[in-house]
Design a protein around this motif. Structure first.
Motif, mmCIF file in Angstrom:
data_model
loop_
_atom_site.group_PDB
_atom_site.id
_atom_site.type_symbol
_atom_site.label_atom_id
_atom_site.label_comp_id
_atom_site.label_asym_id
_atom_site.label_seq_id
_atom_site.Cartn_x
_atom_site.Cartn_y
_atom_site.Cartn_z
ATOM 1 N N MET A 1 0.744 -1.408 -0.062
ATOM 2 C CA MET A 1 0.130 -0.005 -0.035
ATOM 3 C C MET A 1 0.982 1.267 0.099
ATOM 4 S SD MET A 1 -3.212 0.645 2.880
ATOM 5 C CE MET A 1 -3.073 2.183 3.354
ATOM 6 N N SER A 2 0.508 2.107 -0.993
ATOM 7 C CA SER A 2 1.410 3.311 -1.155
ATOM 8 C C SER A 2 1.020 4.368 -0.146
ATOM 9 C CB SER A 2 1.261 3.725 -2.368
ATOM 10 O OG SER A 2 2.241 4.680 -2.782
ATOM 11 N N SER A 3 1.844 5.026 0.710
ATOM 12 C CA SER A 3 1.683 5.908 1.595
ATOM 13 C C SER A 3 2.556 7.187 1.346
ATOM 14 C CB SER A 3 1.960 5.570 2.899
ATOM 15 O OG SER A 3 1.226 4.387 3.418
ATOM 16 N N LYS A 4 1.802 8.411 1.358
ATOM 17 C CA LYS A 4 2.731 9.606 0.960
ATOM 18 C C LYS A 4 2.785 10.472 2.109
ATOM 19 C CE LYS A 4 1.792 12.979 -2.898
ATOM 20 N NZ LYS A 4 0.898 13.045 -4.241
ATOM 21 N N PHE A 5 3.928 11.137 2.149
ATOM 22 C CA PHE A 5 4.274 12.177 3.073
ATOM 23 C C PHE A 5 4.826 13.401 2.465
ATOM 24 C CE2 PHE A 5 4.717 7.856 4.531
ATOM 25 C CZ PHE A 5 3.778 7.799 5.833
ATOM 26 N N GLU A 6 3.992 14.420 2.838
ATOM 27 C CA GLU A 6 4.614 16.081 2.313
ATOM 28 C C GLU A 6 4.804 16.832 3.482
ATOM 29 O OE1 GLU A 6 1.949 16.092 -1.706
ATOM 30 O OE2 GLU A 6 0.946 16.694 0.034
ATOM 31 N N SER A 7 5.706 17.651 3.151
ATOM 32 C CA SER A 7 6.227 18.714 4.290
ATOM 33 C C SER A 7 5.159 19.734 3.532
ATOM 34 C CB SER A 7 7.611 19.300 3.806
ATOM 35 O OG SER A 7 7.686 20.107 2.482
ATOM 36 N N SER A 8 5.064 20.880 4.552
ATOM 37 C CA SER A 8 4.500 22.159 4.487
ATOM 38 C C SER A 8 5.224 22.738 2.842
ATOM 39 C CB SER A 8 4.219 23.084 5.600
ATOM 40 O OG SER A 8 5.795 23.274 6.185
ATOM 41 N N VAL A 9 4.602 23.861 2.553
ATOM 42 C CA VAL A 9 5.323 24.577 1.493
ATOM 43 C C VAL A 9 6.234 25.911 2.119
ATOM 44 C CG1 VAL A 9 4.939 26.032 -0.446
ATOM 45 C CG2 VAL A 9 3.521 23.950 -0.205
ATOM 46 N N ARG A 10 7.260 25.528 1.782
ATOM 47 C CA ARG A 10 8.360 26.550 2.280
ATOM 48 C C ARG A 10 8.756 27.722 1.449
ATOM 49 N NH1 ARG A 10 10.236 24.431 7.342
ATOM 50 N NH2 ARG A 10 8.833 22.703 7.848
ATOM 51 N N GLU A 11 8.971 28.910 1.894
ATOM 52 C CA GLU A 11 9.413 30.032 1.015
ATOM 53 C C GLU A 11 10.803 30.010 1.501
ATOM 54 O OE1 GLU A 11 8.866 34.560 -0.032
ATOM 55 O OE2 GLU A 11 7.152 33.230 0.061
ATOM 56 N N ILE A 12 11.619 30.059 0.336
ATOM 57 C CA ILE A 12 13.143 30.271 0.535
ATOM 58 C C ILE A 12 13.438 31.537 -0.208
ATOM 59 C CG2 ILE A 12 15.397 29.096 -0.061
ATOM 60 C CD1 ILE A 12 13.972 26.481 -0.501
ATOM 61 N N LYS A 13 14.531 32.124 0.393
ATOM 62 C CA LYS A 13 14.804 33.510 0.211
ATOM 63 C C LYS A 13 16.066 33.493 -0.666
ATOM 64 C CE LYS A 13 12.715 35.870 4.312
ATOM 65 N NZ LYS A 13 11.541 35.572 3.932
ATOM 66 N N ALA A 14 15.939 32.661 -2.013
ATOM 67 C CA ALA A 14 16.804 32.823 -2.823
ATOM 68 C C ALA A 14 16.151 32.240 -4.305
ATOM 69 C CB ALA A 14 17.893 31.560 -2.526
ATOM 70 N N PRO A 15 16.832 32.757 -5.307
ATOM 71 C CA PRO A 15 16.353 32.262 -6.517
ATOM 72 C C PRO A 15 16.199 30.607 -6.651
ATOM 73 C CG PRO A 15 18.126 33.808 -7.032
ATOM 74 C CD PRO A 15 17.910 33.379 -5.592
ATOM 75 N N GLN A 16 15.082 30.255 -7.536
ATOM 76 C CA GLN A 16 14.679 29.233 -7.848
ATOM 77 C C GLN A 16 16.139 28.263 -8.303
ATOM 78 O OE1 GLN A 16 12.201 28.468 -11.043
ATOM 79 N NE2 GLN A 16 11.688 26.442 -10.301
ATOM 80 N N GLN A 17 16.912 28.930 -9.227
ATOM 81 C CA GLN A 17 17.980 28.461 -9.976
ATOM 82 C C GLN A 17 18.998 27.953 -8.954
ATOM 83 O OE1 GLN A 17 18.038 27.088 -13.207
ATOM 84 N NE2 GLN A 17 20.042 26.395 -12.746
ATOM 85 N N LYS A 18 19.259 28.846 -8.127
ATOM 86 C CA LYS A 18 20.208 28.798 -6.931
ATOM 87 C C LYS A 18 19.896 27.775 -6.158
ATOM 88 C CE LYS A 18 23.278 32.043 -7.567
ATOM 89 N NZ LYS A 18 24.628 31.941 -8.016
ATOM 90 N N VAL A 19 18.829 27.846 -5.723
ATOM 91 C CA VAL A 19 18.247 26.543 -4.947
ATOM 92 C C VAL A 19 18.276 25.224 -5.558
ATOM 93 C CG1 VAL A 19 16.453 25.581 -3.347
ATOM 94 C CG2 VAL A 19 16.880 27.791 -3.534
ATOM 95 N N TYR A 20 18.060 25.069 -6.719
ATOM 96 C CA TYR A 20 18.210 23.864 -7.701
ATOM 97 C C TYR A 20 19.649 23.327 -7.747
ATOM 98 C CZ TYR A 20 18.131 20.480 -11.510
ATOM 99 O OH TYR A 20 18.450 19.395 -12.043
ATOM 100 N N GLU A 21 20.433 24.413 -8.162
ATOM 101 C CA GLU A 21 22.013 24.048 -8.300
ATOM 102 C C GLU A 21 22.529 23.373 -7.196
ATOM 103 O OE1 GLU A 21 23.615 27.523 -9.704
ATOM 104 O OE2 GLU A 21 22.620 27.543 -11.469
ATOM 105 N N MET A 22 22.185 24.033 -5.967
ATOM 106 C CA MET A 22 22.880 23.370 -4.745
ATOM 107 C C MET A 22 22.318 22.040 -4.429
ATOM 108 S SD MET A 22 23.712 25.159 -1.210
ATOM 109 C CE MET A 22 23.862 24.173 0.356
#
Length: 143
Positions: A1-22
């Motif tokens: 049986m598949s179970s899904k767990f999700e974090s709350s949505v978080r805002e990060i004070k950095a551009p999407q590309q920078k976060v992705y690269e790291m």
């Protein structure tokens, strides 16, 4: 049986590309090792595409990046784990300087196991989101 767990949505004070690269290069874990409690660091090993750690009561858990969709998604799959699971990081731009992040884990758990691990897994995914949200994604010399 598949179970899904999700974090709350978080805002990060950095551009999407920078976060992705790291986050898409697991060798960047070297920069955050000091934020991980010492008792959770047993056997931590990583390279650009995989990470493994000795987890209390569970044993060795290894994850491998199976898909990168720049700059939106990084998907992981368990290679070594008592329970097979997938984990992914989703990033969405908010402004040029901020983005939103959500962590999701999907695991194959029977009802008995789910009852035992649901609360610790949900708390764990929130703690992981706390750490990722608090990281400095923009290097000082670039500011």
């Amino acid at each position: 049986m598949s179970s899904k767990f999700e974090s709350s949505v978080r805002e990060i004070k950095a551009p999407q590309q920078k976060v992705y690269e790291m986050l898409s290069n697991l060798q960047n874990l070297e920069r955050v090792k000091d934020r991980i409690p010492e008792d959770k660091l047993q056997g931590l090993e990583f390279d650009a595409d995989s990470v493994s750690v000795e987890a209390p009561m569970v044993g060795k858990v290894s994850l491998h990046v199976v898909d990168r969709e720049e700059p939106k998604t990084i998907k992981f799959e368990s290679m070594e784990s008592p329970v097979p699971f997938n984990f992914w990081v989703q990033l969405l731009p908010v402004t040029e300087e901020t983005c939103k992040m959500k962590l999701t884990m999907k695991a194959e758990l029977n009802m008995f196991l789910k009852a035992m691990v649901q609360k610790p897994l949900q708390e764990g995914i929130e703690k992981m989101a706390d750490v990722l949200q608090a990281l400095n994604y923009v290097q000082e010399e670039e500011v």
